[in-house]
Design a protein around this motif. Sequence first.
Motif, PDB file in Angstrom:
ATOM      1  N   LYS A   1      46.982  51.272  42.110  1.00  0.00           N
ATOM      2  CA  LYS A   1      47.027  50.244  41.061  1.00  0.00           C
ATOM      3  C   LYS A   1      46.539  48.881  41.576  1.00  0.00           C
ATOM      4  CE  LYS A   1      49.165  52.682  37.789  1.00  0.00           C
ATOM      5  NZ  LYS A   1      49.569  53.881  38.532  1.00  0.00           N
ATOM      6  N   ARG A   2      45.918  48.142  40.646  1.00  0.00           N
ATOM      7  CA  ARG A   2      45.639  46.715  40.889  1.00  0.00           C
ATOM      8  C   ARG A   2      46.884  45.941  40.442  1.00  0.00           C
ATOM      9  NH1 ARG A   2      40.579  45.835  37.176  1.00  0.00           N
ATOM     10  NH2 ARG A   2      42.026  47.016  35.853  1.00  0.00           N
ATOM     11  N   ILE A   3      47.472  45.196  41.347  1.00  0.00           N
ATOM     12  CA  ILE A   3      48.785  44.598  41.089  1.00  0.00           C
ATOM     13  C   ILE A   3      48.677  43.082  40.962  1.00  0.00           C
ATOM     14  CG2 ILE A   3      51.099  44.213  42.036  1.00  0.00           C
ATOM     15  CD1 ILE A   3      50.806  46.919  43.448  1.00  0.00           C
ATOM     16  N   ALA A   4      49.260  42.551  39.893  1.00  0.00           N
ATOM     17  CA  ALA A   4      49.501  41.110  39.785  1.00  0.00           C
ATOM     18  C   ALA A   4      50.912  40.871  40.304  1.00  0.00           C
ATOM     19  CB  ALA A   4      49.372  40.650  38.338  1.00  0.00           C
TER      20      ALA A   4
ATOM     21  N   LEU B   1      51.630  30.471  33.560  1.00  0.00           N
ATOM     22  CA  LEU B   1      50.842  30.822  34.739  1.00  0.00           C
ATOM     23  C   LEU B   1      49.703  31.775  34.364  1.00  0.00           C
ATOM     24  CD1 LEU B   1      50.448  30.605  37.795  1.00  0.00           C
ATOM     25  CD2 LEU B   1      52.042  32.521  38.065  1.00  0.00           C
ATOM     26  N   TRP B   2      49.942  32.676  33.418  1.00  0.00           N
ATOM     27  CA  TRP B   2      48.876  33.591  32.994  1.00  0.00           C
ATOM     28  C   TRP B   2      47.673  32.809  32.481  1.00  0.00           C
ATOM     29  CZ3 TRP B   2      46.068  37.702  32.902  1.00  0.00           C
ATOM     30  CH2 TRP B   2      45.228  37.954  31.827  1.00  0.00           C
ATOM     31  N   HIS B   3      47.917  31.743  31.706  1.00  0.00           N
ATOM     32  CA  HIS B   3      46.811  30.954  31.168  1.00  0.00           C
ATOM     33  C   HIS B   3      46.127  30.128  32.256  1.00  0.00           C
ATOM     34  CE1 HIS B   3      47.519  32.005  26.986  1.00  0.00           C
ATOM     35  NE2 HIS B   3      48.812  31.816  27.181  1.00  0.00           N
ATOM     36  N   GLU B   4      46.888  29.706  33.254  1.00  0.00           N
ATOM     37  CA  GLU B   4      46.292  28.939  34.357  1.00  0.00           C
ATOM     38  C   GLU B   4      45.576  29.832  35.355  1.00  0.00           C
ATOM     39  OE1 GLU B   4      47.908  24.695  35.552  1.00  0.00           O
ATOM     40  OE2 GLU B   4      49.243  26.284  36.246  1.00  0.00           O
ATOM     41  N   ALA B   5      46.126  31.017  35.602  1.00  0.00           N
ATOM     42  CA  ALA B   5      45.586  31.873  36.660  1.00  0.00           C
ATOM     43  C   ALA B   5      45.633  33.340  36.238  1.00  0.00           C
ATOM     44  CB  ALA B   5      46.366  31.662  37.954  1.00  0.00           C
ATOM     45  N   PRO B   6      44.781  33.730  35.281  1.00  0.00           N
ATOM     46  CA  PRO B   6      44.745  35.136  34.880  1.00  0.00           C
ATOM     47  C   PRO B   6      44.126  35.999  35.979  1.00  0.00           C
ATOM     48  CG  PRO B   6      42.965  33.940  33.828  1.00  0.00           C
ATOM     49  CD  PRO B   6      43.793  32.915  34.548  1.00  0.00           C
ATOM     50  N   CYS B   7      44.347  37.291  35.908  1.00  0.00           N
ATOM     51  CA  CYS B   7      43.707  38.209  36.850  1.00  0.00           C
ATOM     52  C   CYS B   7      43.581  39.575  36.197  1.00  0.00           C
ATOM     53  CB  CYS B   7      44.485  38.300  38.167  1.00  0.00           C
ATOM     54  SG  CYS B   7      46.071  39.144  38.043  1.00  0.00           S
ATOM     55  N   GLU B   8      42.642  40.364  36.686  1.00  0.00           N
ATOM     56  CA  GLU B   8      42.468  41.725  36.197  1.00  0.00           C
ATOM     57  C   GLU B   8      43.389  42.632  37.006  1.00  0.00           C
ATOM     58  OE1 GLU B   8      38.455  43.006  36.146  1.00  0.00           O
ATOM     59  OE2 GLU B   8      37.754  41.362  34.868  1.00  0.00           O
ATOM     60  N   ALA B   9      44.353  43.208  36.319  1.00  0.00           N
ATOM     61  CA  ALA B   9      45.343  44.038  37.004  1.00  0.00           C
ATOM     62  C   ALA B   9      45.795  45.170  36.099  1.00  0.00           C
ATOM     63  CB  ALA B   9      46.545  43.184  37.427  1.00  0.00           C
ATOM     64  N   ASP B  10      46.360  46.188  36.719  1.00  0.00           N
ATOM     65  CA  ASP B  10      46.894  47.329  35.983  1.00  0.00           C
ATOM     66  C   ASP B  10      48.372  47.169  35.661  1.00  0.00           C
ATOM     67  OD1 ASP B  10      44.415  48.837  36.148  1.00  0.00           O
ATOM     68  OD2 ASP B  10      44.904  49.092  38.284  1.00  0.00           O
TER      69      ASP B  10
END
Length: 457
Positions: A340-343, A267-276
């Motif tokens: 925090k920016r949360i994934a 999922l990280w490779h399909e839908a990465p995001c900038e998070a803390d």
Amino acid sequence: MSVLGVYGVEHASSLVYYGLHSMQHRGQEGCGMVSVDAENRMHRHRGHGLVQEVFNEAKLSALEGNMCLGHLLYTTAGGGRNTDNIEPRLFLHRTGSFAVAHNGNIVNAEQIRNYLESKGSLFQSNTNAELLAHLIKKEAEEPRIFTIMEALDMLEGSFAFVIMTENRLYACRDKHGIRPLAIGKLGDGYVVSSETCAFDVMGAEVLRDVEPGEIVTIDEKGLRSRNYSLTSEHNMCAMEYIYFARPDSDIDGCNVHAFRKESGRRLWHEAPCEADIVVGVPDSSLSAAMGYAEESGIPYEMGLIKNKYIGRTFILPTQSLREKGVKMKLSAIRSIVEGKRIALIDDSIVRGTTSKRIVTMLREAGAAEVHVRIVSPTMKYPCCYGVDTTTQDELISAKHSVEEVCKIIGADSLAFMSVKECLASSNGKCAKMCFACFDGKYPTPMTHDISEINKKK
């Protein structure tokens, strides 16, 4: 729902008690057991509630014998909330008494029921267990194994049946392989269960899975196998891996925790995001959150705490109860999430109730951003195989785009896993799965001609 049978082990009912307790996540509305004593007499107890509420030491002592069959109830479409629908169902017959427990859902049950009633059958419940029992006994003079095979071949849908007679168990799995059923060895006896996690608490060794379209007979001669269908295939329900099963269970040779962790990585490779930080929604999403964190390098944190005394909200029978359950079940840790920016990793979005509440909870605890990542595809189609989503009106993704769902639940961003990557999360151990609730491709016929039943009978 779940089924659990024990053959040839002393104090079988106590073992079933512990096994059912380990699978309480599969059904919380009711449970029951039937045992067979040394004189071939059958004893039954059942009731509404959790395993520890329905059974105590006195009730277990009354369930004598070295054979026992247990069941956990999770009411699905067509199953009313009354005691008659709590399995195992017990049937008395001149050719011998027997009990039946079932996990799954029969899609042509109404047609078969109408046929049987036209032939004089009378039903006391809405259970598929009773449906099978009537089919088995329509030709009572034949050897039981043949009547069971004929009956199972008439059924379309998903099922794992365990049938207990006065001297043996029959473990039966649907020909499409939608629902799980495993066999274990315990001393000189055997156990069968919907999940292998029950074997661990019972001290049993995993032998193998019951194959699609297979009946395994368990008696004093050991294990014997027959195939009741000329065609069979593996279409394990993807939601077993994504949500239903415990992470320490193995299903069709694939460990659930390993599957979920790999899905998080993908999922990280399909839908990465900038998070803390990465935060998983307890409990079924924690493995995936670990995988997402490891692959991304973003720290994994325990930002949500689950009240361990609250059961699963998805399988509660009404929407109002689900909403109350969500409020009681989870709480955010302010010192972890504030600023925090949360994934936020979750297993699925069905009705949207839980997701909206969790996002709101995190924001109230001071989260700067909440990026929701779902380790399953969008759920757009109803399930007719034993999951309580019977209409598209209940499914938020059936009516709204991903962007609209994101806005409804109040997230900063939202992404779902693809069907392709979900299947690949098994690392080749599952060549095929049932993704019907995601892509609408049902592995079984959705209609059934009653004339085919009449031809077989």
